[in-house]
Design a protein around this motif. Sequence first.
Motif, PDB file in Angstrom:
ATOM      1  N   THR A 144       0.855  -1.177   0.000  1.00  0.00           N
ATOM      2  CA  THR A 144       0.000   0.000   0.000  1.00  0.00           C
ATOM      3  C   THR A 144       0.891   1.227   0.000  1.00  0.00           C
ATOM      4  N   MET A 145       0.300   2.367  -0.217  1.00  0.00           N
ATOM      5  CA  MET A 145       1.074   3.606  -0.221  1.00  0.00           C
ATOM      6  C   MET A 145       1.676   3.848   1.165  1.00  0.00           C
ATOM      7  N   VAL A 146       0.912   3.552   2.204  1.00  0.00           N
ATOM      8  CA  VAL A 146       1.425   3.720   3.563  1.00  0.00           C
ATOM      9  C   VAL A 146       2.585   2.767   3.811  1.00  0.00           C
ATOM     10  N   GLY A 147       2.470   1.533   3.333  1.00  0.00           N
ATOM     11  CA  GLY A 147       3.539   0.567   3.507  1.00  0.00           C
ATOM     12  C   GLY A 147       4.813   0.995   2.807  1.00  0.00           C
ATOM     13  N   ILE A 148       4.663   1.530   1.619  1.00  0.00           N
ATOM     14  CA  ILE A 148       5.848   2.005   0.877  1.00  0.00           C
ATOM     15  C   ILE A 148       6.470   3.180   1.606  1.00  0.00           C
ATOM     16  N   TRP A 149       5.657   4.139   2.038  1.00  0.00           N
ATOM     17  CA  TRP A 149       6.191   5.291   2.784  1.00  0.00           C
ATOM     18  C   TRP A 149       6.841   4.844   4.083  1.00  0.00           C
ATOM     19  N   TRP A 150       6.216   3.875   4.755  1.00  0.00           N
ATOM     20  CA  TRP A 150       6.769   3.388   6.014  1.00  0.00           C
ATOM     21  C   TRP A 150       8.128   2.739   5.786  1.00  0.00           C
ATOM     22  N   ARG A 151       8.259   1.937   4.741  1.00  0.00           N
ATOM     23  CA  ARG A 151       9.551   1.292   4.465  1.00  0.00           C
ATOM     24  C   ARG A 151      10.612   2.321   4.114  1.00  0.00           C
ATOM     25  N   GLN A 152      10.243   3.337   3.340  1.00  0.00           N
ATOM     26  CA  GLN A 152      11.207   4.372   2.997  1.00  0.00           C
ATOM     27  C   GLN A 152      11.641   5.163   4.231  1.00  0.00           C
ATOM     28  N   LEU A 153      10.660   5.533   5.045  1.00  0.00           N
ATOM     29  CA  LEU A 153      10.975   6.283   6.261  1.00  0.00           C
ATOM     30  C   LEU A 153      11.810   5.433   7.209  1.00  0.00           C
ATOM     31  N   SER A 154      11.442   4.163   7.359  1.00  0.00           N
ATOM     32  CA  SER A 154      12.180   3.275   8.246  1.00  0.00           C
ATOM     33  C   SER A 154      13.600   3.049   7.750  1.00  0.00           C
ATOM     34  N   SER A 155      13.775   2.844   6.447  1.00  0.00           N
ATOM     35  CA  SER A 155      15.127   2.629   5.929  1.00  0.00           C
ATOM     36  C   SER A 155      15.977   3.887   6.077  1.00  0.00           C
ATOM     37  N   TYR A 156      15.370   5.074   5.932  1.00  0.00           N
ATOM     38  CA  TYR A 156      16.106   6.318   6.118  1.00  0.00           C
ATOM     39  C   TYR A 156      16.446   6.517   7.596  1.00  0.00           C
ATOM     40  N   PHE A 157      15.476   6.256   8.476  1.00  0.00           N
ATOM     41  CA  PHE A 157      15.691   6.485   9.902  1.00  0.00           C
ATOM     42  C   PHE A 157      16.717   5.519  10.480  1.00  0.00           C
ATOM     43  N   TRP A 158      16.664   4.241  10.104  1.00  0.00           N
ATOM     44  CA  TRP A 158      17.558   3.234  10.666  1.00  0.00           C
ATOM     45  C   TRP A 158      18.807   3.010   9.819  1.00  0.00           C
ATOM     46  N   HIS A 159      19.158   3.933   8.966  1.00  0.00           N
ATOM     47  CA  HIS A 159      20.348   3.798   8.139  1.00  0.00           C
ATOM     48  C   HIS A 159      21.584   3.746   9.021  1.00  0.00           C
ATOM     49  N   SER A 160      22.471   2.808   8.728  1.00  0.00           N
ATOM     50  CA  SER A 160      23.639   2.591   9.589  1.00  0.00           C
ATOM     51  C   SER A 160      24.601   3.774   9.580  1.00  0.00           C
ATOM     52  N   HIS A 161      24.629   4.551   8.504  1.00  0.00           N
ATOM     53  CA  HIS A 161      25.522   5.708   8.459  1.00  0.00           C
ATOM     54  C   HIS A 161      25.080   6.786   9.429  1.00  0.00           C
ATOM     55  N   PHE A 162      23.825   6.791   9.794  1.00  0.00           N
ATOM     56  CA  PHE A 162      23.311   7.784  10.737  1.00  0.00           C
ATOM     57  C   PHE A 162      23.577   7.365  12.183  1.00  0.00           C
ATOM     58  N   TRP A 163      23.346   6.094  12.513  1.00  0.00           N
ATOM     59  CA  TRP A 163      23.414   5.627  13.895  1.00  0.00           C
ATOM     60  C   TRP A 163      24.768   5.045  14.284  1.00  0.00           C
ATOM     61  N   LEU A 164      25.487   4.469  13.370  1.00  0.00           N
ATOM     62  CA  LEU A 164      26.704   3.729  13.702  1.00  0.00           C
ATOM     63  C   LEU A 164      27.928   4.422  13.123  1.00  0.00           C
ATOM     64  N   PRO A 165      29.107   4.163  13.696  1.00  0.00           N
ATOM     65  CA  PRO A 165      30.330   4.721  13.127  1.00  0.00           C
ATOM     66  C   PRO A 165      30.581   4.144  11.728  1.00  0.00           C
ATOM     67  N   SER A 166      31.393   4.840  10.957  1.00  0.00           N
ATOM     68  CA  SER A 166      31.641   4.398   9.587  1.00  0.00           C
ATOM     69  C   SER A 166      32.340   3.043   9.580  1.00  0.00           C
ATOM     70  N   GLY A 167      31.940   2.212   8.650  1.00  0.00           N
ATOM     71  CA  GLY A 167      32.516   0.887   8.507  1.00  0.00           C
ATOM     72  C   GLY A 167      31.798  -0.190   9.314  1.00  0.00           C
TER      73      GLY A 167
END
Length: 170
Positions: A24-47
């Motif tokens: 659904t549109m909500v599911g697609i938006w949720w996956r995009q938002l979740s992948s952006y929010f939990w991106h390892s470059h944001f939360w974890l050190p490089s590498g």
Amino acid sequence: MTMMQRYVDVFLSPSTQHYFTNNTMVGIWWRQLSSYFWHSHFWLPSGIEWEDIAPTEELKYPNFQDVLVYPLLLSVVFISLNFLLEPFIFGPLARAADIPNKRPCPPPPSKILERLYYRHGMKLPEKALLEACSSTDMTVRQVERWLRRRYVATQTSKAREAWKRFVWCG
């Protein structure tokens, strides 16, 4: 990413998970938002990726239930202490020390003044004060006294305030 997705999905109900995982549109938006929010470059050190810090037999991480259980348990303990200490320990101690625990008399009921008190508190604008005087057939002094008595009636007693400060603030 799938490792982190498992931790996030714990907080969603099964019906909400199904709604978000559908195409659904909500599911697609949720996956995009979740992948952006939990991106390892944001939360974890490089590498370092999320899979690098996955729990293993040698390395265990706290469960999210630890965050729920202990604070709830402590809050129940503190609330029960609050209900037990006041009437059985601090109340008799205050009476023994002659600390008064009297409630002031509330002012006579007046819907007009109650409405003004909730809107402005103790400090009425001059125009509202004069309108209150004319609508209640009271003088300015009587209305001000009513507001002060209403304010004092909502305050906690000195004994209760003192023991709460003693117990919870040290």
